[in-house]
Design a protein around this motif. Structure first.
Motif, PDB file in Angstrom:
ATOM      1  N   GLY A 177      30.268  14.549 -26.245  1.00 19.03           N
ATOM      2  CA  GLY A 177      28.966  14.108 -26.721  1.00 19.03           C
ATOM      3  C   GLY A 177      28.181  15.323 -27.167  1.00 19.03           C
ATOM      4  N   TRP A 178      26.956  15.116 -27.619  1.00 19.91           N
ATOM      5  CA  TRP A 178      26.148  16.253 -28.068  1.00 19.91           C
ATOM      6  C   TRP A 178      24.668  15.969 -27.859  1.00 19.91           C
ATOM      7  N   THR A 179      23.905  17.049 -27.762  1.00 17.41           N
ATOM      8  CA  THR A 179      22.442  16.981 -27.656  1.00 17.41           C
ATOM      9  C   THR A 179      21.849  18.084 -28.532  1.00 17.41           C
ATOM     10  N   ARG A 180      20.514  18.175 -28.529  1.00 19.05           N
ATOM     11  CA  ARG A 180      19.809  19.286 -29.160  1.00 19.05           C
ATOM     12  C   ARG A 180      19.230  20.188 -28.070  1.00 19.05           C
ATOM     13  N   ALA A 181      19.258  21.497 -28.322  1.00 22.42           N
ATOM     14  CA  ALA A 181      18.925  22.473 -27.285  1.00 22.42           C
ATOM     15  C   ALA A 181      17.473  22.923 -27.330  1.00 22.42           C
ATOM     16  N   ALA A 182      16.561  21.999 -27.609  1.00 20.66           N
ATOM     17  CA  ALA A 182      15.129  22.310 -27.568  1.00 20.66           C
ATOM     18  C   ALA A 182      14.363  21.012 -27.311  1.00 20.66           C
ATOM     19  N   THR A 218       1.492  -4.446  -8.370  1.00 19.53           N
ATOM     20  CA  THR A 218       2.956  -4.295  -8.326  1.00 19.53           C
ATOM     21  C   THR A 218       3.577  -3.755  -9.607  1.00 19.53           C
ATOM     22  N   VAL A 219       2.821  -3.671 -10.693  1.00 16.94           N
ATOM     23  CA  VAL A 219       3.419  -3.277 -11.972  1.00 16.94           C
ATOM     24  C   VAL A 219       3.970  -1.852 -11.907  1.00 16.94           C
ATOM     25  N   ARG A 220       5.044  -1.641 -12.647  1.00 19.22           N
ATOM     26  CA  ARG A 220       5.599  -0.306 -12.826  1.00 19.22           C
ATOM     27  C   ARG A 220       5.776  -0.070 -14.333  1.00 19.22           C
ATOM     28  N   TYR A 221       5.467   1.136 -14.784  1.00 17.90           N
ATOM     29  CA  TYR A 221       5.645   1.502 -16.188  1.00 17.90           C
ATOM     30  C   TYR A 221       6.695   2.604 -16.313  1.00 17.90           C
ATOM     31  N   GLU A 222       7.515   2.492 -17.340  1.00 25.67           N
ATOM     32  CA  GLU A 222       8.498   3.523 -17.658  1.00 25.67           C
ATOM     33  C   GLU A 222       8.380   3.866 -19.139  1.00 25.67           C
ATOM     34  N   VAL A 223       8.702   5.121 -19.442  1.00 23.92           N
ATOM     35  CA  VAL A 223       8.701   5.562 -20.832  1.00 23.92           C
ATOM     36  C   VAL A 223      10.107   5.423 -21.386  1.00 23.92           C
ATOM     37  N   GLY A 224      10.259   4.644 -22.465  1.00 25.22           N
ATOM     38  CA  GLY A 224      11.554   4.575 -23.126  1.00 25.22           C
ATOM     39  C   GLY A 224      11.783   5.820 -23.968  1.00 25.22           C
ATOM     40  N   ASN A 225      10.895   6.066 -24.940  1.00 25.93           N
ATOM     41  CA  ASN A 225      10.960   7.312 -25.690  1.00 25.93           C
ATOM     42  C   ASN A 225       9.573   7.716 -26.163  1.00 25.93           C
ATOM     43  N   VAL A 226       9.391   9.034 -26.283  1.00 30.64           N
ATOM     44  CA  VAL A 226       8.167   9.584 -26.878  1.00 30.64           C
ATOM     45  C   VAL A 226       8.547  10.592 -27.955  1.00 30.64           C
ATOM     46  N   TYR A 227       9.643  10.303 -28.658  1.00 28.99           N
ATOM     47  CA  TYR A 227      10.125  11.173 -29.725  1.00 28.99           C
ATOM     48  C   TYR A 227      10.074  10.484 -31.083  1.00 28.99           C
ATOM     49  N   ASN A 228      10.400   9.198 -31.115  1.00 32.63           N
ATOM     50  CA  ASN A 228      10.518   8.471 -32.371  1.00 32.63           C
ATOM     51  C   ASN A 228       9.146   8.176 -32.989  1.00 32.63           C
ATOM     52  N   ASP A 248      14.196   9.991 -18.948  1.00 32.09           N
ATOM     53  CA  ASP A 248      13.099   9.171 -19.470  1.00 32.09           C
ATOM     54  C   ASP A 248      12.436   9.882 -20.648  1.00 32.09           C
ATOM     55  N   GLY A 249      12.113   9.111 -21.684  1.00 37.13           N
ATOM     56  CA  GLY A 249      11.358   9.636 -22.805  1.00 37.13           C
ATOM     57  C   GLY A 249      12.179  10.216 -23.933  1.00 37.13           C
ATOM     58  N   GLU A 250      13.466  10.488 -23.703  1.00 38.52           N
ATOM     59  CA  GLU A 250      14.312  11.167 -24.689  1.00 38.52           C
ATOM     60  C   GLU A 250      13.559  12.363 -25.269  1.00 38.52           C
ATOM     61  N   ILE A 251      13.059  13.250 -24.396  1.00 38.68           N
ATOM     62  CA  ILE A 251      12.099  14.267 -24.817  1.00 38.68           C
ATOM     63  C   ILE A 251      12.716  15.440 -25.583  1.00 38.68           C
ATOM     64  N   SER A 252      14.043  15.519 -25.659  1.00 40.41           N
ATOM     65  CA  SER A 252      14.649  16.513 -26.549  1.00 40.41           C
ATOM     66  C   SER A 252      15.084  15.878 -27.867  1.00 40.41           C
ATOM     67  N   GLY A 253      14.766  14.588 -28.038  1.00 42.35           N
ATOM     68  CA  GLY A 253      15.130  13.887 -29.263  1.00 42.35           C
ATOM     69  C   GLY A 253      16.523  13.312 -29.250  1.00 42.35           C
ATOM     70  N   THR A 254      17.268  13.555 -28.184  1.00 43.17           N
ATOM     71  CA  THR A 254      18.604  12.991 -28.022  1.00 43.17           C
ATOM     72  C   THR A 254      18.852  12.665 -26.564  1.00 43.17           C
ATOM     73  N   GLY A 255      19.734  11.683 -26.332  1.00 43.74           N
ATOM     74  CA  GLY A 255      20.464  11.624 -25.081  1.00 43.74           C
ATOM     75  C   GLY A 255      21.754  12.393 -25.328  1.00 43.74           C
ATOM     76  N   ALA A 272       8.420  19.113 -29.786  1.00 44.00           N
ATOM     77  CA  ALA A 272       7.127  19.797 -29.746  1.00 44.00           C
ATOM     78  C   ALA A 272       6.011  18.889 -29.245  1.00 44.00           C
ATOM     79  N   ASN A 273       6.120  17.581 -29.493  1.00 51.13           N
ATOM     80  CA  ASN A 273       5.004  16.704 -29.146  1.00 51.13           C
ATOM     81  C   ASN A 273       4.898  16.408 -27.651  1.00 51.13           C
ATOM     82  N   VAL A 274       5.860  16.848 -26.831  1.00 53.56           N
ATOM     83  CA  VAL A 274       5.740  16.639 -25.380  1.00 53.56           C
ATOM     84  C   VAL A 274       5.239  17.903 -24.682  1.00 53.56           C
TER      85      VAL A 274
END
Length: 304
Positions: free
Chosen positions: A84-89, A277-287, A198-205, A92-94
């Motif tokens: 597999g592959w990712t990006r190594a940075a 009881t609510v819970r919130y999760e971040v799916g992505n903050v990149y797209n 969470d958040g896919e903060i490097s722009g990739t999984g 910027a928006n996080v």
């Protein structure tokens, strides 16, 4: 009698749209298919489709009409590749703007997927990360149905019809319902990850190819506005928008509607239930559209 279809696409789509189906199935049928990675690569390392996130499909489900919902049960996500592959940075928006000025280039980093051990690790880790061997936690990054109004929505983003949501809860055992806007629903699927935070903060999984199995079922006259799902001991709703607070608003409003009309709760009941009881999760903050997930434990829900 439900059938199982082995779907081998010969072309892929970079939009979710009302287009000619690649496969017709009946409601309740199962589809097995192999996805490409987010850059259009196949398990042999050949680039056979354009980025971003080429989708298998669309799949036409008989009987689906506007005003229905399409339920997608994720039955299996097995690795079809040893890499597999990712990006190594980071994105910027996080980060704080001043810090983000000095981010390094977004170089590609390769990962090893050990199918036997069910683990994921960097191929060439820095010394500090030599011991970082992650469990294989597969998920579907991008899937959904054709949007309303004849739109064609890029696989780089998402909306009420789903799309590139990158929520790590879209994994085996999860079921998700999407609002149907065109005859046949027209279901698309792709962009699997072997692991992701969470958040896919490097722009990739950990972007890779997977063998995926899903069951597609039409839910007649179930008019919903945004994706709704179940995973383990909770129900959840998904909102996709930017800024992040608007995505949260969509997800919360959809949950309120679900609780009121399917579970019979009053406005006060929903306030008490969600408020405590609510819970919130971040799916992505990149797209281009961010993804927020609003969930409620099933133990507090009245019998529907």
């Amino acid at each position: 009698m439900p059938e199982t279809h082995h779907f081998k696409p010969s072309s892929w789509s970079n939009v979710l749209a009302d287009m000619a189906p690649a496969l017709h199935i009946a409601s309740g049928d199962t589809v097995r298919t192999e996805t490409l990675d987010a850059a259009g690569g196949n398990p042999q390392g050949e680039r056979v489709a354009n980025r971003p996130n080429p989708m298998n499909g669309p799949i036409h489900v008989e009987g689906a009409e506007p005003g229905d919902a399409l339920r997608v049960e994720i039955l299996r996500i097995d690795p079809a590749s040893d890499t597999g592959w990712t990006r190594a940075a980071l994105s910027a928006n996080v980060l704080d703007p001043e810090y983000a000025r000095n981010l390094p280039p977004r170089d590609r980093a390769d990962w090893i997927i050990d199918r036997k051990a069910s683990t994921v690790r960097l191929e060439k880790p820095e010394t500090a990360l030599e011991r970082m061997i992650l469990p294989y936690r597969p998920m579907i990054g991008c899937f959904g149905v054709a949007p309303v109004g004849g739109e064609a929505i890029s696989t780089a983003t998402s909306g009420p019809n789903g799309g590139n949501m990158d929520y790590r809860g879209f994994t085996v055992g999860c079921s998700v319902s999407f609002p149907v806007s065109v005859p046949g629903a027209l279901f698309f699927l792709g962009d699997c990850h072997a692991a992701q935070g969470d958040g896919e903060i490097s722009g990739t999984g950990v972007e890779t190819c997977c063998d995926v199995e899903v069951r597609l079922t039409v839910e007649k006259k179930r008019a919903i506005g945004w994706p709704r799902g179940e995973l383990g001991d909770r129900i959840f709703t998904v909102g996709n928008a930017r800024p992040l607070d608007q995505a949260l608003q969509h997800a919360t409003t959809e949950m309120v509607a679900w609780l009121k009309y399917d579970y019979g709760l009053s406005e006060a009941d929903t306030a008490h239930l969600l408020g405590q009881t609510v819970r919130y999760e971040v799916g992505n903050v990149y797209n281009p559209a961010y993804t927020m997930v609003c969930s409620v434990p099933k133990q507090w829900l009245p019998a529907s």
